[in-house]
Design a protein around this motif. Structure first.
Motif, PDB file in Angstrom:
ATOM      1  N   MET A 192       0.873  -1.344   0.010  1.00 59.58           N
ATOM      2  CA  MET A 192      -0.033  -0.065  -0.109  1.00 59.58           C
ATOM      3  C   MET A 192       0.749   1.398  -0.058  1.00 59.58           C
ATOM      4  O   MET A 192       1.782   1.235   0.634  1.00 59.58           O
ATOM      5  CB  MET A 192      -0.759   0.033   1.128  1.00 59.58           C
ATOM      6  CG  MET A 192      -1.804   1.048   1.159  1.00 59.58           C
ATOM      7  SD  MET A 192      -3.080   0.845   2.591  1.00 59.58           S
ATOM      8  CE  MET A 192      -2.099   1.158   3.937  1.00 59.58           C
ATOM      9  N   SER A 193       0.322   2.281  -0.769  1.00 60.10           N
ATOM     10  CA  SER A 193       1.102   3.351  -1.146  1.00 60.10           C
ATOM     11  C   SER A 193       1.037   4.168   0.416  1.00 60.10           C
ATOM     12  O   SER A 193       0.356   4.216   0.980  1.00 60.10           O
ATOM     13  CB  SER A 193       0.524   4.377  -2.221  1.00 60.10           C
ATOM     14  OG  SER A 193       1.395   5.464  -2.184  1.00 60.10           O
ATOM     15  N   CYS A 194       2.252   5.156   0.400  1.00 61.52           N
ATOM     16  CA  CYS A 194       2.272   6.096   1.530  1.00 61.52           C
ATOM     17  C   CYS A 194       1.435   7.455   0.941  1.00 61.52           C
ATOM     18  O   CYS A 194       1.332   8.260   2.031  1.00 61.52           O
ATOM     19  CB  CYS A 194       3.534   6.661   1.766  1.00 61.52           C
ATOM     20  SG  CYS A 194       4.406   7.575   0.927  1.00 61.52           S
ATOM     21  N   GLY A 195       1.020   7.375  -0.181  1.00 68.04           N
ATOM     22  CA  GLY A 195       0.323   8.545  -0.658  1.00 68.04           C
ATOM     23  C   GLY A 195       0.956   9.395  -1.678  1.00 68.04           C
ATOM     24  O   GLY A 195       0.726  10.041  -2.534  1.00 68.04           O
ATOM     25  N   ALA A 196       2.414   9.141  -1.591  1.00 65.71           N
ATOM     26  CA  ALA A 196       3.306   9.703  -2.670  1.00 65.71           C
ATOM     27  C   ALA A 196       4.294   8.657  -3.359  1.00 65.71           C
ATOM     28  O   ALA A 196       5.148   8.986  -4.013  1.00 65.71           O
ATOM     29  CB  ALA A 196       4.158  10.727  -1.820  1.00 65.71           C
ATOM     30  N   THR A 197       3.903   7.532  -3.007  1.00 64.85           N
ATOM     31  CA  THR A 197       4.748   6.170  -3.589  1.00 64.85           C
ATOM     32  C   THR A 197       4.813   6.121  -4.920  1.00 64.85           C
ATOM     33  O   THR A 197       3.561   6.240  -5.766  1.00 64.85           O
ATOM     34  CB  THR A 197       4.474   4.970  -2.935  1.00 64.85           C
ATOM     35  OG1 THR A 197       3.948   4.868  -1.496  1.00 64.85           O
ATOM     36  CG2 THR A 197       5.435   3.805  -3.283  1.00 64.85           C
ATOM     37  N   GLU A 198       5.907   6.112  -5.518  1.00 63.48           N
ATOM     38  CA  GLU A 198       6.123   5.791  -7.072  1.00 63.48           C
ATOM     39  C   GLU A 198       5.413   4.427  -7.367  1.00 63.48           C
ATOM     40  O   GLU A 198       5.948   3.437  -6.881  1.00 63.48           O
ATOM     41  CB  GLU A 198       7.596   5.896  -7.548  1.00 63.48           C
ATOM     42  CG  GLU A 198       7.768   5.435  -9.031  1.00 63.48           C
ATOM     43  CD  GLU A 198       6.971   6.424  -9.761  1.00 63.48           C
ATOM     44  OE1 GLU A 198       6.442   5.811 -10.736  1.00 63.48           O
ATOM     45  OE2 GLU A 198       7.316   7.462  -9.765  1.00 63.48           O
TER      46      GLU A 198
END
Length: 290
Positions: free
Chosen positions: A156-162
């Motif tokens: 799951m992304s941190c919100g800014a993950t590529e």
């Protein structure tokens, strides 16, 4: 992206922070493709115990992984040594937010700038722990179940993950014999835990409303779903105090959730009925502890 990650994995170490049960098992799976793995913990005893488990279990796991090849596993109690030239860092520390924020600040300081930084947290989205991290595009959650028995891992992304980094790591995990699942957006509880939380919560509601007793709920659940244990048996294993903590966390995020399950848990905890660890929860397990 996958070719780049595989090249890094062959030539640079992967690091697991925390030599507890989960960290040790993650390190085990990382060691199935021949690359170097470093297991870090401040406790010498924990690292030695983790290494012993890996050395004992790795020969059994290698044949279950396509192209499996045992890689070297090194233990260390020095974080800066552990992080030298790392390409992947997986944090597997206890679920304490301040601890995770602090360790990610140290990862930002000591890990290579191109290293992927991940947390195994099931309670805290990675965006909550990256206050000291500048390059947030390389940070995300990797929520493992319990390898080598349960090999699913949610990413799951941190919100800014590529996104390409997440996709590349998912492909790499597949080569390790793991089963990755990519989340399209942030979710408290990810996929599996959120669904399981709903099952536990509804089972508690049925009991709290007096519709039937926990033993009957477990029995019909086992018969219809085909599992060895029902939700109340599993909650007793986890500990009802832990179950309540998780429910309180969900309620803080989703205020519409019913109060009855948490009230039932509070009443049982007040009677020291925490489950197996106190000898009595929804079931009795012999001698009770005070």
């Amino acid at each position: 992206m996958l070719d780049t990650l595989l090249t890094k994995a062959r030539n640079r170490p992967a690091v697991v922070i925390g030599a507890g049960t989960m960290g040790t098992r993650i390190a085990l799976m990382l060691a199935t493709q021949g690359g170097e793995v470093r297991l870090f913990d401040r406790s010498v005893e924990a690292t030695q115990r983790g290494l012993a488990y890996i050395q004992h279990t790795l020969p059994q796991v290698i044949p279950t992984v396509k192209g499996g090849k045992a890689g070297p596993v090194h233990i260390t109690t020095a974080l800066d040594d552990a992080l030298k030239d790392a390409w992947l860092v997986i944090e597997a520390l206890p679920e304490k937010l301040d601890l995770k924020i602090d360790i990610f600040g140290q990862l930002e300081q000591y890990a290579p700038k191109d290293a992927l930084l991940t947390t195994t947290s099931s309670s805290f989205p990675s965006r909550h722990i990256i206050g000291h991290v500048k390059d947030t595009h390389r940070v995300f959650n990797t929520h493992f179940m319990m390898p080598p028995d349960k090999r699913a891992v949610e990413i799951m992304s941190c919100g800014a993950t590529e996104p390409s980094l997440m996709e590349g790591l998912a492909a790499y995990f597949t080569q390790l014999g793991l089963s990755p699942y990519l989340l399209k957006k942030e979710s408290m509880g990810f996929i599996q835990n959120r669904i399981w939380a709903a099952i536990k919560r509804e089972a508690l509601c049925v009991a709290a409303e007096g519709i039937t007793e926990p033993e009957t709920i477990d029995r019909i659940y086992r018969e219809t779903i085909g599992t060895a244990q029902g939700p109340f048996q599993l909650m007793d294993q986890v500990g009802l105090d832990i179950v309540l903590q998780i429910e309180e966390h969900y309620a803080a995020v989703f205020p519409h959730l019913p109060e009855a399950p948490r009230q039932l848990l509070r009443e049982m905890i007040a009677e020291n009925r925490l489950g197996i660890k106190t000898g009595r929860g929804f079931y009795s397990y012999g001698k009770e502890t005070s």
